[in-house]
Scaffold this active site. Structure first.
Site, PDB file in Angstrom:
ATOM      1  N   HIS A  78      -0.737   3.463  -6.430  1.00 42.98           N
ATOM      2  CA  HIS A  78      -1.944   2.691  -6.772  1.00 42.98           C
ATOM      3  C   HIS A  78      -3.102   3.679  -6.920  1.00 42.98           C
ATOM      4  O   HIS A  78      -3.160   4.683  -6.201  1.00 42.98           O
ATOM      5  CB  HIS A  78      -2.318   1.736  -5.627  1.00 42.98           C
ATOM      6  CG  HIS A  78      -1.692   0.379  -5.654  1.00 42.98           C
ATOM      7  ND1 HIS A  78      -1.369  -0.293  -4.494  1.00 42.98           N
ATOM      8  CD2 HIS A  78      -1.372  -0.448  -6.677  1.00 42.98           C
ATOM      9  CE1 HIS A  78      -0.854  -1.476  -4.818  1.00 42.98           C
ATOM     10  NE2 HIS A  78      -0.842  -1.594  -6.119  1.00 42.98           N
ATOM     11  N   CYS A 123      -6.753  -0.570   1.380  1.00 42.91           N
ATOM     12  CA  CYS A 123      -5.796  -1.618   0.981  1.00 42.91           C
ATOM     13  C   CYS A 123      -6.049  -2.911   1.746  1.00 42.91           C
ATOM     14  O   CYS A 123      -5.780  -3.994   1.239  1.00 42.91           O
ATOM     15  CB  CYS A 123      -4.367  -1.184   1.270  1.00 42.91           C
ATOM     16  SG  CYS A 123      -3.853   0.317   0.480  1.00 42.91           S
TER      17      CYS A 123
END
Ligand SMILES: NC(=[NH2+])NCCC[C@H](N)C(=O)O
Length: 262
Positions: free
Chosen positions: A157, A255
């Site tokens: 990511h 996150c």
């Protein structure tokens, strides 16, 4: 944020996840609670969504929406194991007073792959978010999007390879790990951010780039000592958190944190 009440590693959708290794939900909850209390101590308002049994990755709320100026672009997960999360967040947005909520048609893991610089939306692709989601984000959010190609599966990511230190000033300050990006994207980053903080291997492998800055304090994993020195040198205050248990799922402070802008 979403408490990791049902956190575990029972499938592997990134190289950090090993379902044969034990995890402690209790420790995850303790570490998450300390992260939430850190934000509150720094004066930030934290909204909490109710966790859902059977969705062990729901703690990673950054993957479920991109909010800019009060407009929401929801998410669409690549892995079937996470797909149900998107609708729980969509309903949370609607019941929390957001009236512009659009769900994407392309695979879009939200702030996992989208980083707002204050004027541009940096958009990662390569492992999760589909390149088609980048133009969709531009259209829905009405912001210019810059696509960046991720090349290292450990940094699947954008938010484990790059974070904003300051998105308020006229010269946005970013920190990133160059090796996570393709040569062309590295060139783009150098052009856009000639003064960036450059992270090293040690910073990257403890998920040190998965940090959250409020423009003053930088909440980051305790192991990221080199990165902490670099950000301190630029006048920011590193604030350490222990996220070792959540890292078993490939996650860190960012996150676990969706930023509600407006
Ligand atoms: N914003 C993030 N990088 N979130 C981390 C997500 C971790 C989760 N286990 C996954 O692989 O989807």
């Amino acid at each position: 944020m979403c408490p990791p009440t049902y956190f575990t590693v029972e499938y592997a959708i990134n190289p950090w996840m090993d379902p044969t290794q034990p995890t402690s939900t209790q420790l995850a909850v303790e570490q998450w609670t300390a992260l939430k209390e850190t934000y509150e101590r720094l004066g930030h308002d934290v909204q909490v969504i109710e966790p859902i049994p059977g969705l062990p990755d729901m703690v990673f709320s950054a993957n479920s929406g991109t909010v800019i100026d009060g407009r929401v672009l929801g998410s669409r997960f690549r892995a079937s194991q996470r797909s149900a999360e998107a609708d729980h967040f969509r309903r949370w947005f609607l019941s929390s007073g957001y009236n512009s909520v659009v769900m994407p048609t392309a695979v879009n893991e939200a702030e996992g792959d989208f980083t707002w610089t204050g004027s541009l939306l940096l958009a990662g692709t390569g492992f999760r978010t589909d390149p088609g989601a980048h133009s969709e984000a531009q259209e829905v959010l009405g912001v210019p999007v810059v696509s960046l190609q991720l090349v290292d599966p450990r940094f699947y990511h954008l938010d484990v390879a790059l974070f904003m230190l300051d998105d308020q000033s006229s010269t946005p300050l970013v920190a990133y790990y160059p090796e996570a990006f393709s040569p062309g994207s590295q060139q783009v980053l150098r052009r856009l951010f000639p003064d960036a903080v450059i992270a090293n291997d040690d910073d990257a492998v403890c998920l040190g780039l998965n940090a959250v800055s409020d423009g003053k304090h930088v909440v980051m994993p305790i192991e990221a000592t080199h990165l902490a020195e670099q950000v301190a040198r630029r006048g920011f205050e590193p604030v350490f958190v222990d996220i070792s248990e959540l890292r078993k799922s490939g996650g860190g402070p960012k996150c676990c944190t969706m930023e509600l802008r407006g």
